[in-house]
Design an enzyme around this catalytic site. Structure first.
Site, mmCIF file in Angstrom:
data_model
loop_
_atom_site.group_PDB
_atom_site.id
_atom_site.type_symbol
_atom_site.label_atom_id
_atom_site.label_comp_id
_atom_site.label_asym_id
_atom_site.label_seq_id
_atom_site.Cartn_x
_atom_site.Cartn_y
_atom_site.Cartn_z
ATOM 1 N N THR A 102 0.681 -1.368 -0.218
ATOM 2 C CA THR A 102 -0.149 -0.064 -0.140
ATOM 3 C C THR A 102 1.304 1.146 -0.146
ATOM 4 O O THR A 102 0.726 2.474 -0.528
ATOM 5 C CB THR A 102 -1.309 -0.184 1.129
ATOM 6 O OG1 THR A 102 -1.508 -1.463 1.270
ATOM 7 C CG2 THR A 102 -1.888 1.367 0.584
ATOM 8 N N THR A 178 1.917 -4.314 4.170
ATOM 9 C CA THR A 178 1.461 -4.937 5.518
ATOM 10 C C THR A 178 1.244 -6.166 6.338
ATOM 11 O O THR A 178 1.187 -6.452 7.489
ATOM 12 C CB THR A 178 0.419 -3.509 6.758
ATOM 13 O OG1 THR A 178 -0.258 -3.831 6.009
ATOM 14 C CG2 THR A 178 0.840 -2.088 6.805
ATOM 15 N N ASP A 179 0.439 -6.585 5.029
ATOM 16 C CA ASP A 179 -0.231 -7.708 5.404
ATOM 17 C C ASP A 179 1.075 -9.408 5.984
ATOM 18 O O ASP A 179 0.244 -9.708 6.476
ATOM 19 C CB ASP A 179 -1.137 -8.676 4.517
ATOM 20 C CG ASP A 179 -2.224 -6.711 4.240
ATOM 21 O OD1 ASP A 179 -2.605 -7.121 5.168
ATOM 22 O OD2 ASP A 179 -3.396 -7.801 2.968
ATOM 23 N N LYS A 256 0.798 -7.512 13.175
ATOM 24 C CA LYS A 256 -0.341 -6.905 12.972
ATOM 25 C C LYS A 256 -1.481 -7.298 13.321
ATOM 26 O O LYS A 256 -1.827 -8.477 13.064
ATOM 27 C CB LYS A 256 -0.136 -7.194 11.280
ATOM 28 C CG LYS A 256 -1.274 -5.801 10.635
ATOM 29 C CD LYS A 256 -1.824 -5.856 9.487
ATOM 30 C CE LYS A 256 -3.144 -4.915 8.785
ATOM 31 N NZ LYS A 256 -2.371 -5.083 7.458
#
Length: 438
Positions: A102, A178-179, A256
């Site tokens: 992202t 980020t995942d 996360k």
């Protein structure tokens, strides 16, 4: 009618600024925005526009009463910045490696489209503040979603990072989705040996085209951390929902913990390394971090990919364990319940796995706290079956570590010894009360 045909009939093109009047429950609602390209996975009967506030909405064709062009799109060639600036002698030099995600996205303000192919060069140019912190050497390794990241990508990132650190750079920033950032951070923590300079992974929960984007501040804080004294693999992301500060988390202890919040990343069973403000202030929250030093960084990239991460649940069948053994898996990391338990009827299959040379490790799906197989009968049976308790390691970290361990040994006794050795801060000596839900 498909959206392409509908727009063509109305003389509307992607990038046009339009006014749409929609009928909803008998009432007229008016929207204005830039016409976006149809989504690849949409049904094809929805017009998508980008509103003035930066958000996208989709309106079904059947509900559109009227659509008019307010302003036609302006044709403009795409510009690719190379960020070729004269180095400033007074500033340190760092490398920014682009991998996708992202943070690596940009908006074309002429068409309203958001492109994932935002190269590391363009990203650096889009956040000019980082050039006041360091000289930037950007390099795009690949541009993939983080869910498509594989061990081969971890290895490539590790080698490019070591190459940059050993060629005069004072630190490396890695732009990453980020995942699965936690997996990559853990992998780099084990593969980068004799680390003497900062390695910082950074991403964004909200893309650059959104008003609430965290991309710029995260990158600024990551750059500041990359020229700091902390010679560790770290993840730098927002520390709270507002744009107050970022946190630097140790690469083996970060996870996360929210799908969309800007402060989604948390240190688990540990406290963060530092708070970073975009204006340059850094507050170290602990003094046991690895300090910057001299020496060559080298890459230990031996990984055994036939390792599985399995979550225990009520009613789980032992056939799942048997399947992995029959398929030749060399290691299994179990996310057990509570202190590290499985249903009792899984234990014979787990013992069979160990007897056939498969390393079976136990973590807890509680995440917080420590595995202890000595408390209850089920845990003691698992110990007797040969299960390796992974202390307070995160399941994802244990999974990556077991891949790395089995890349070095097939001996179960040696594998157990290595899994219980603290290589990169993945195991804390004891559980501190102040590390829960911070």
């Amino acid at each position: 009618m498909r959206v392409e045909e509908f727009l063509k009939q109305k003389g509307i093109e992607v990038g046009d600024y339009v006014r749409i009047i929609k009928v909803e429950d008998g009432e007229k609602v008016e929207y204005e925005g830039i016409v976006m390209p149809p989504y690849e996975l949409s049904e094809g009967d929805t017009v998508v526009i980008k509103l003035d506030n930066g958000y996208n909405i989709g309106i079904a064709i059947e509900k559109i009463q009227e659509i008019n062009v307010i302003e036609k799109a302006k044709a403009k060639p795409e510009v690719h910045f190379k960020a070729e600036l004269e180095p400033r002698k007074e500033l340190p030099t760092i490398t920014i490696l682009g991998t996708g995600g992202t943070i690596a996205s940009r908006i074309d303000y002429e068409t309203g489209a958001v492109y994932p192919a935002f190269t590391a060069e363009e990203l650096a140019k889009a956040v000019p503040e980082i050039f006041e912190i360091a000289n930037i050497k950007p390099k795009l390794l690949f541009n993939i979603f983080s869910e498509d990241m594989k061990p081969k990508h971890w290895i490539e990132i590790a080698h490019e990072t070591a190459k940059a650190l050993n060629s005069g750079n004072e630190g490396v920033v890695i732009a990453h989705g980020t995942d699965t950032m936690g997996y990559t951070a853990a992998a780099l923590s084990f593969m980068l040996r004799n680390l003497t300079k900062p390695v910082v992974l950074v991403g964004a929960q909200r893309s650059s085209d959104r008003p609430s984007s965290d991309a710029a501040m995260n990158l600024i804080c990551a750059t500041r951390m990359a020229v700091s004294d902390a010679a560790e693999v770290m993840v730098v992301m927002h520390g709270e929902t507002s744009d107050t500060y970022c946190l630097a988390h140790r690469g083996t202890k970060v996870r996360k913990m929210h799908t969309s919040r800007r402060d989604a990343f948390r240190s688990i069973n540990d406290i963060p390394i530092a708070k970073i403000w975009s204006d340059g202030k850094i507050e170290f929250l602990r003094d046991d971090y690895r300090k910057r030093s001299e020496g060559e960084v080298w890459v230990d990239d031996k990984l055994e990919e036939k390792v599985a991460l399995v979550k225990v649940y009520p009613g789980m069948s032992a056939e799942l364990i048997d399947f992995l053994v029959d398929k030749g898996y060399k290691g299994i990391v179990i996310e057990g319940t509570g202190l590290g338990h499985t249903p009792s009827d899984l234990i014979p299959s787990i013992k069979r796995a160990v007897d056939e040379g498969v390393a079976v490790c136990m973590t807890s799906q509680c995440l917080y706290g420590r595995v202890n197989l000595n408390v209850y009968a089920t845990g003691r049976k698992l110990l007797k079956a040969g299960v390796i308790p992974c202390e307070d390691m995160l399941p994802e970290t244990a999974y990556v570590k077991l891949m790395w361990v089995l890349g070095h040994t097939n001996d179960l006794r040696e594998a157990k010894k290595m899994m219980l050795t603290n290589y990169a801060g993945e195991i804390t000596p004891y559980t501190k009360p102040n590390t829960f839900l911070i």
